[in-house]
Write a protein that holds these residues in place. Structure first.
Motif, PDB file in Angstrom:
ATOM      1  N   LEU A  62       0.827  -1.206   0.000  1.00 53.30           N
ATOM      2  CA  LEU A  62       0.000   0.000   0.000  1.00 53.30           C
ATOM      3  C   LEU A  62       0.864   1.259   0.000  1.00 53.30           C
ATOM      4  N   LEU A  63       1.920   1.269   0.799  1.00 50.26           N
ATOM      5  CA  LEU A  63       2.846   2.402   0.825  1.00 50.26           C
ATOM      6  C   LEU A  63       3.422   2.666  -0.558  1.00 50.26           C
ATOM      7  N   ASP A  64       3.931   1.630  -1.172  1.00 51.52           N
ATOM      8  CA  ASP A  64       4.530   1.762  -2.493  1.00 51.52           C
ATOM      9  C   ASP A  64       3.483   2.204  -3.517  1.00 51.52           C
ATOM     10  N   SER A  65       2.314   1.591  -3.487  1.00 50.91           N
ATOM     11  CA  SER A  65       1.275   1.875  -4.482  1.00 50.91           C
ATOM     12  C   SER A  65       0.777   3.315  -4.376  1.00 50.91           C
ATOM     13  N   LEU A  66       0.547   3.777  -3.159  1.00 41.73           N
ATOM     14  CA  LEU A  66       0.070   5.150  -2.989  1.00 41.73           C
ATOM     15  C   LEU A  66       1.130   6.158  -3.413  1.00 41.73           C
ATOM     16  N   GLY A  67       2.385   5.899  -3.044  1.00 37.69           N
ATOM     17  CA  GLY A  67       3.454   6.816  -3.432  1.00 37.69           C
ATOM     18  C   GLY A  67       3.642   6.886  -4.926  1.00 37.69           C
ATOM     19  N   VAL A  68       3.600   5.730  -5.591  1.00 36.25           N
ATOM     20  CA  VAL A  68       3.758   5.694  -7.042  1.00 36.25           C
ATOM     21  C   VAL A  68       2.556   6.327  -7.732  1.00 36.25           C
ATOM     22  N   THR A  69       1.360   6.189  -7.140  1.00 37.68           N
ATOM     23  CA  THR A  69       0.176   6.847  -7.698  1.00 37.68           C
ATOM     24  C   THR A  69       0.323   8.359  -7.657  1.00 37.68           C
ATOM     25  N   VAL A  70       0.820   8.887  -6.551  1.00 43.21           N
ATOM     26  CA  VAL A  70       1.057  10.331  -6.461  1.00 43.21           C
ATOM     27  C   VAL A  70       2.046  10.774  -7.524  1.00 43.21           C
ATOM     28  N   VAL A 104       5.633  12.374   1.231  1.00 47.39           N
ATOM     29  CA  VAL A 104       6.109  11.038   1.603  1.00 47.39           C
ATOM     30  C   VAL A 104       5.629  10.683   3.004  1.00 47.39           C
ATOM     31  N   ALA A 105       5.677  11.637   3.913  1.00 44.04           N
ATOM     32  CA  ALA A 105       5.212  11.393   5.282  1.00 44.04           C
ATOM     33  C   ALA A 105       3.714  11.096   5.305  1.00 44.04           C
ATOM     34  N   ALA A 106       2.944  11.821   4.486  1.00 45.08           N
ATOM     35  CA  ALA A 106       1.497  11.586   4.431  1.00 45.08           C
ATOM     36  C   ALA A 106       1.194  10.198   3.885  1.00 45.08           C
ATOM     37  N   VAL A 107       1.907   9.805   2.844  1.00 43.65           N
ATOM     38  CA  VAL A 107       1.715   8.467   2.266  1.00 43.65           C
ATOM     39  C   VAL A 107       2.057   7.392   3.292  1.00 43.65           C
ATOM     40  N   ARG A 108       3.154   7.599   3.999  1.00 45.88           N
ATOM     41  CA  ARG A 108       3.565   6.641   5.035  1.00 45.88           C
ATOM     42  C   ARG A 108       2.512   6.545   6.140  1.00 45.88           C
ATOM     43  N   ASP A 109       1.991   7.680   6.570  1.00 46.25           N
ATOM     44  CA  ASP A 109       0.998   7.685   7.642  1.00 46.25           C
ATOM     45  C   ASP A 109      -0.287   6.990   7.218  1.00 46.25           C
ATOM     46  N   VAL A 110      -0.696   7.184   5.970  1.00 42.98           N
ATOM     47  CA  VAL A 110      -1.916   6.532   5.481  1.00 42.98           C
ATOM     48  C   VAL A 110      -1.713   5.028   5.408  1.00 42.98           C
ATOM     49  N   ALA A 111      -0.611   4.591   4.820  1.00 44.48           N
ATOM     50  CA  ALA A 111      -0.366   3.153   4.667  1.00 44.48           C
ATOM     51  C   ALA A 111      -0.214   2.470   6.019  1.00 44.48           C
ATOM     52  N   THR A 112       0.431   3.142   6.963  1.00 43.08           N
ATOM     53  CA  THR A 112       0.652   2.556   8.283  1.00 43.08           C
ATOM     54  C   THR A 112      -0.611   2.586   9.128  1.00 43.08           C
ATOM     55  N   GLY A 113      -1.345   3.689   9.057  1.00 47.59           N
ATOM     56  CA  GLY A 113      -2.485   3.870   9.949  1.00 47.59           C
ATOM     57  C   GLY A 113      -3.798   3.307   9.464  1.00 47.59           C
ATOM     58  N   LEU A 114      -3.925   3.050   8.160  1.00 42.89           N
ATOM     59  CA  LEU A 114      -5.223   2.652   7.605  1.00 42.89           C
ATOM     60  C   LEU A 114      -5.864   1.454   8.298  1.00 42.89           C
ATOM     61  N   PRO A 115      -5.137   0.377   8.605  1.00 38.84           N
ATOM     62  CA  PRO A 115      -5.821  -0.789   9.173  1.00 38.84           C
ATOM     63  C   PRO A 115      -6.472  -0.554  10.530  1.00 38.84           C
ATOM     64  N   ARG A 139      -6.330  12.777   2.983  1.00 35.56           N
ATOM     65  CA  ARG A 139      -5.088  13.510   3.270  1.00 35.56           C
ATOM     66  C   ARG A 139      -4.145  13.495   2.067  1.00 35.56           C
ATOM     67  N   LEU A 140      -4.371  12.569   1.144  1.00 29.71           N
ATOM     68  CA  LEU A 140      -3.452  12.400   0.017  1.00 29.71           C
ATOM     69  C   LEU A 140      -3.729  13.348  -1.136  1.00 29.71           C
ATOM     70  N   VAL A 141      -4.822  14.095  -1.073  1.00 34.19           N
ATOM     71  CA  VAL A 141      -5.106  14.996  -2.191  1.00 34.19           C
ATOM     72  C   VAL A 141      -4.232  16.237  -2.110  1.00 34.19           C
TER      73      VAL A 141
END
Length: 450
Positions: free
Chosen positions: A42-50, A426-437, A448-450
Motif C-alpha cells: 500500500l505504501l509503495d502503491s500510494l506513493g507511485v500513484t502520487v 512522503v510522510a502523508a503516504v507513510r501515515d496513510v499506509a501505516t495507519g489505515l488498518p 489527506r493524500l489529495v
C-alpha cells in the motif's frame, strides 16, 4: 477453443471455495508478516500513484475527464471525485511510470488490478480500517491466484485480464457480501477481461494504462452486480480466461488457500521500466564501475534473457512508454546516467544522443538456460564489450524481488523520497499506509493524500 463441461465445473467449484474464503476473511486472520507486506504494498502503491498523478499526461487526462466531485481522493491531483472516476484515474496513474509492484508467479501486477477500486469504494462507504485492509488483501490474493491459474498466449499483455477477478473480490468483500455473493462477483469479474496486445506497450500506446483502469472499474461493476443479486457463478473463467484468451487451470485458485499468502512473494521496483528489463539494469549498474568512463568506447552490449523478455528488443522509441518497454533503452540509460529513475524516460533526457547511440549497439537474445529457470528466476546475463575486453554479469532476479534482495520499508521510503522530492507528501503516504488498518473511518485518512 471450446470449453469442456468439466473445466467449467472445476472453475465454478474453485470459485465457490475462493468466495467463501474471501467472505470470511478478517484482517486479524492475516498473519503478521503478510499484514506488514500488505502495508508495504500500500505504501509503495500510494506513493507511485502520487508520482504518476504529477505527470503532464496524467494531469491532461484528469482535465479531459472532467470528473464530478465526490468522496474518493485522487492522490497527488488535489481533489476528490466519484468512485468510478477515482478507480480508473488512480489505476492509470499507478501504472503510468512502470513502477507498480508486481508478482512473478502471477505474471503481472495483482495489486494494481484492484487496489485503486477498493480504496475508492472504501472512501465512499466510510469503511473501517480493518474492513478496508481485509478487502485489500482479498483483492491482491484473488488476483494473484487468477494470475497463476491463467496462461496467456505469446503476445498478450497481462494488464486488465485475470486481475479483474481480484478487483471484484475486494470490492465485494468491502460491500459485505455472502460467500455466494463473493463467488458471483469473482466469476463476473473473470468474465470482464481485456484482450490486450503486448505490441501496444512496445509501441508506446497509452491504451496499455487504460487496461488497468478498466480492470478496476470492471471489478466495481462485478461487485455491484453481485450485490444487486443479478450475478451468477457459472465457471466463466474457464471459457473467458481459458477458451478465449488462453488456457485456464482452476487448481491454483484454491491451492494452499489460507496458508500461502501471495502478497509475501511480490516484487518492488527501483527502476521505472518493465520488470523484464530490471535484471538487465541491475547487471549494467553492477558492471558500470569497471567500465571506461567514456560510453562511446562501448562496442556492444549483449543481453541474454528469458523468452518473456525477448520482445523488448527495440533500439528506437518515440514515447516515454515505448522507452520503458525497450531493453536497449534501459541498458543504455543505466550505463549513461547511473540509474533508471522516472526522470530518464522524460523528454529531453530519453532523447540524449549518448543513450540513442549506445542503445543501437545493444543486442537482445534468448538464452535457453535462463529460460529453463522460469518462473522462480527471471534472470539476465549482460556482457559489455569495451576497449577490447568483455565484462560480464549475471543476475538471477531483479533487486526488489521478495526472494532476491527484497526492499524494506526504509528502502521503499528512500525511493519515494528521491522520486517525489517532497518530504511532506512522503510522510502523508507513510501515515496513510501505516495507519489505515486501525482507523474507524478511512475517508478522512485517504483524503489527506489529495
Amino acid at each position: 477453443m471450446p470449453t469442456t463441461a468439466a473445466a467449467q465445473r472445476d472453475a465454478r467449484e474453485a470459485t465457490d471455495v475462493l468466495g467463501a474464503w474471501a467472505a470470511g476473511l478478517e484482517w486479524a486472520d492475516v498473519p503478521a508478516d503478510a499484514q506488514e507486506r500488505m502495508r508495504l504494498v500500500l505504501l509503495d502503491s500510494l506513493g507511485v500513484t502520487v508520482l504518476g498523478a504529477r505527470q503532464a499526461e496524467q494531469r491532461a487526462l484528469v482535465t479531459a475527464w472532467r470528473p464530478a466531485d465526490g468522496p474518493a481522493p485522487l492522490p497527488g491531483a488535489g481533489r476528490c471525485t466519484t468512485v468510478e472516476a477515482a478507480a480508473w484515474l488512480n489505476a492509470a496513474a499507478l501504472v503510468r511510470l512502470e513502477l507498480d509492484e508486481g508478482h512473478k508467479f502471477a505474471k503481472g501486477h495483482p495489486g494494481a488490478h484492484g487496489l485503486p477500486a477498493v480504496l475508492a469504494l472504501a472512501a465512499d462507504l466510510r469503511a473501517t480500517g480493518p474492513d478496508t485492509a481485509a478487502a485489500l488483501v482479498v483483492a491482491y490474493e484473488v488476483a494473484a491466484r487468477f494470475g497463476r491459474a491463467t496462461s496467456l498466449p505469446p503476445g498478450a499483455h497481462p494488464h486488465g485480464s485475470w486481475g479483474v477477478a481480484g478487483a471484484a473480490a475486494g470490492c465485494a468483500r468491502l460491500l459485505g457480501l455472502s460467500s455466494a455473493g463473493l463467488a458471483a462477483a469473482i466469476d463476473t469479474g473473470a468474465g470482464l477481461p481485456v484482450a490486450g496486445s503486448f505490441a501496444s506497450a512496445l509501441d508506446g500506446n497509452p491504451v496499455r494504462d487504460a487496461w488497468m483502469g478498466a480492470s478496476n472499474v470492471s471489478g466495481l461493476v462485478a461487485a455491484r452486480m453481485a450485490s444487486a443479486g443479478v450475478a451468477r457463478n457459472t465457471g466463466t473463467a474457464a471459457s473467458s480466461l481459458g477458451g478465449v484468451l488462453g488456457t485456464f487451470d482452476a487448481a491454483p485458485l484454491t491451492a494452499e488457500l489460507g496458508t500461502r499468502w501471495d502478497v509475501r512473494h511480490g516484487y518492488f521496483k527501483r527502476h521505472a521500466s518493465c520488470s523484464f528489463t530490471h535484471p538487465v539494469a541491475d547487471a549494467v549498474l553492477a558492471l558500470r564501475p569497471e567500465l571506461p568512463g567514456d560510453v562511446g568506447e562501448v562496442e556492444e552490449i549483449l543481453v541474454e534473457t528469458h523468452s518473456l523478455g525477448a520482445a523488448l528488443d527495440r533500439t528506437t522509441w518515440d514515447s516515454r512508454l515505448a522507452a520503458l518497454f525497450s531493453t536497449p533503452f534501459v541498458a543504455a540509460a543505466a550505463l549513461v546516467h547511473g540509474h533508471v529513475g522516472p526522470d530518464v524516460s522524460a523528454q529531453p533526457v530519453r532523447d540524449d544522443p549518448r543513450v540513442r547511440e549506445l542503445a543501437a549497439r545493444v543486442t537482445v537474445r534468448v538464452a535457453a538456460d535462463l529460460d529453463a529457470r522460469l518462473p522462480h528466476e527471471r534472470a539476465a546475463r549482460v556482457t559489455v564489450r569495451s576497449g577490447g575486453r568483455a565484462h560480464g554479469c549475471e543476475v538471477p532476479n531483479p533487486i526488489g524481488d521478495a526472494a532476491h534482495h527484497p526492499l524494506s520499508e526504509a528502502d521503499v521510503l528512500g525511493l519515494l523520497s528521491d522520486w517525489l522530492a517532497d518530504d511532506a507528501t512522503v510522510a502523508a503516504v507513510r501515515d496513510v499506509a501505516t495507519g489505515l488498518p486501525a482507523v474507524p473511518d478511512v475517508r478522512p485518512l485517504l483524503q489527506r493524500l489529495v
